[in-house]
Motif scaffolding. Structure first.
Motif, PDB file in Angstrom:
ATOM      1  N   MET A  71       0.903   1.567 -10.494  1.00  0.00           N
ATOM      2  CA  MET A  71       1.178   2.004  -9.125  1.00  0.00           C
ATOM      3  C   MET A  71       2.167   3.156  -9.107  1.00  0.00           C
ATOM      4  N   TRP A 112       0.889  -5.743  -2.975  1.00  0.00           N
ATOM      5  CA  TRP A 112       2.169  -5.229  -2.463  1.00  0.00           C
ATOM      6  C   TRP A 112       2.237  -5.289  -0.948  1.00  0.00           C
ATOM      7  N   THR A 116       5.458  -8.659  -2.076  1.00  0.00           N
ATOM      8  CA  THR A 116       6.009  -7.711  -3.059  1.00  0.00           C
ATOM      9  C   THR A 116       6.621  -8.436  -4.262  1.00  0.00           C
ATOM     10  N   CYS A 119       3.812  -9.267  -6.565  1.00  0.00           N
ATOM     11  CA  CYS A 119       3.300  -8.026  -7.158  1.00  0.00           C
ATOM     12  C   CYS A 119       4.237  -7.538  -8.257  1.00  0.00           C
ATOM     13  N   CYS A 120       5.553  -7.516  -7.988  1.00  0.00           N
ATOM     14  CA  CYS A 120       6.519  -7.111  -9.016  1.00  0.00           C
ATOM     15  C   CYS A 120       6.474  -8.072 -10.201  1.00  0.00           C
ATOM     16  N   ARG A 123       3.369  -7.081 -12.254  1.00  0.00           N
ATOM     17  CA  ARG A 123       3.323  -5.684 -12.698  1.00  0.00           C
ATOM     18  C   ARG A 123       4.589  -5.235 -13.436  1.00  0.00           C
ATOM     19  N   LYS A 124       5.690  -5.991 -13.267  1.00  0.00           N
ATOM     20  CA  LYS A 124       6.938  -5.571 -13.924  1.00  0.00           C
ATOM     21  C   LYS A 124       7.575  -6.693 -14.752  1.00  0.00           C
ATOM     22  N   CYS A 202       7.321   2.562  -7.677  1.00  0.00           N
ATOM     23  CA  CYS A 202       5.891   2.627  -7.381  1.00  0.00           C
ATOM     24  C   CYS A 202       5.662   3.357  -6.055  1.00  0.00           C
ATOM     25  N   PRO A 204       3.662   2.766  -3.469  1.00  0.00           N
ATOM     26  CA  PRO A 204       3.601   2.065  -2.181  1.00  0.00           C
ATOM     27  C   PRO A 204       4.977   1.622  -1.675  1.00  0.00           C
ATOM     28  N   CYS A 205       5.954   1.526  -2.569  1.00  0.00           N
ATOM     29  CA  CYS A 205       7.250   0.924  -2.217  1.00  0.00           C
ATOM     30  C   CYS A 205       8.403   1.911  -2.320  1.00  0.00           C
ATOM     31  N   TRP A 220      11.574  -0.219  -1.241  1.00  0.00           N
ATOM     32  CA  TRP A 220      11.183  -1.334  -0.365  1.00  0.00           C
ATOM     33  C   TRP A 220      11.864  -1.152   1.000  1.00  0.00           C
TER      34      TRP A 220
HETATM   35 FE1  SF4 Z   1       4.090  -3.876  -6.612  1.00  0.00          FE
HETATM   36 FE2  SF4 Z   1       5.396  -1.806  -7.660  1.00  0.00          FE
HETATM   37 FE3  SF4 Z   1       5.719  -2.395  -5.098  1.00  0.00          FE
HETATM   38 FE4  SF4 Z   1       6.708  -4.021  -6.995  1.00  0.00          FE
HETATM   39  S1  SF4 Z   1       7.387  -1.946  -6.579  1.00  0.00           S
HETATM   40  S2  SF4 Z   1       5.608  -4.598  -5.099  1.00  0.00           S
HETATM   41  S3  SF4 Z   1       5.156  -3.767  -8.609  1.00  0.00           S
HETATM   42  S4  SF4 Z   1       3.780  -1.744  -6.051  1.00  0.00           S
END
Ligand code: SF4
Length: 245
Positions: A71, A112, A116, A119-120, A123-124, A202, A204-205, A220
């Motif tokens: 992302m 996300w 979130t 998702c984190c 992905r992290k 990322c 989106p955030c 965020w």
């Molecule tokens: Fe997903 Fe990245 Fe946003 Fe975390 S920061 S919620 S991994 S898109």
């Protein structure tokens, strides 16, 4: 692996010794103490070039873990390639989420929007755990106290998650000191900095921030979330998702 009390003693001793040390001194001690069991984690974001340049001067083959969440902005992926080549870093590893985790929990890449933290996690947090836990006893982060929030009390050396030791060589660094270091060493800025992004994660955030806002205000934005979970102590192992589809 050392016992819990040994790690606590070691962290206390290192912290007392390095509390007022320069970032380069802290990095040298980290390298001398942990050798091949030491990694750096870098987002190749807005402020990353400083710490990457410092470690390149001391041990350019240090493993540098780059979490490619799937992302990230395209500009970050380009910057990761260009900066690593320019600094002569030979140990950069691109770590990605597990395919099974994405297929089961985020098949449309839109988790996300609704969760979130989950998702984190896939992905992290989980990819980093898989990269760090089996191979390293200590790692280096780029966090600084001026980021605010929970980072205001950041120690130079801390006992991190799963009894890994974390070094924060730039804990005491100011924004002005970072900027001066970038200029002194002619380091290239992440291309999105010029568009108002002082902290980059990322797409989106991450949002650009207004003049005078906190460095991480665009992460965020509009939610209570301020950390992805990597630097949050977890009492138990994170929920291991994925596995069989
Ligand atoms: Fe997903 Fe990245 Fe946003 Fe975390 S920061 S919620 S991994 S898109």
């Amino acid at each position: 692996m050392a016992f819990e009390s040994e790690i606590q003693d070691q962290v206390a001793e290192l912290n007392a010794r390095l509390r007022n040390a320069t970032p380069q001194e802290i990095l040298r001690v980290a390298v001398e103490t942990y050798g091949e069991r030491l990694a750096m984690v870098s987002s190749f974001g807005a402020e990353s070039a400083v710490l990457l340049h410092m470690i390149a001067q001391i041990k350019p083959d240090t493993p540098v873990i780059f979490l490619d969440t799937g992302m990230l902005f395209g500009q970050t992926l380009d910057y990761r390639q260009q900066l690593a080549a320019r600094l002569g870093l030979t140990g950069v590893r691109d770590i990605r989420p597990q395919y099974q985790d994405l297929a089961v929990h985020d098949p449309n890449a839109d988790l996300w929007k609704t969760d979130t933290d989950a998702c984190c996690n896939i992905r992290k947090v989980l990819p980093l755990d898989r990269a760090i836990l089996p191979e390293f006893d200590a790692w280096i982060t780029g966090r600084k106290r001026f980021h605010g929030g929970e980072r205001l009390r950041l120690a130079v050396v801390e006992r991190g998650e799963k009894d890994k030791v974390k070094f924060n060589p730039l804990a005491n660094f100011s924004k002005e000191a970072l900027e001066a270091y970038m200029i002194e060493h002619d380091l290239p800025a992440h291309p999105l900095v010029a568009f108002g992004y002082p902290s980059i994660g990322c797409w989106p955030c991450t949002k650009p921030v207004e003049e005078g806002q906190d460095v991480r205000a665009g992460r965020w934005a509009g939610t209570d979330k301020s950390e992805c979970g990597i630097h949050v102590e977890r009492a138990t192992a994170p929920v291991e998702v994925g596995g069989d589809i």
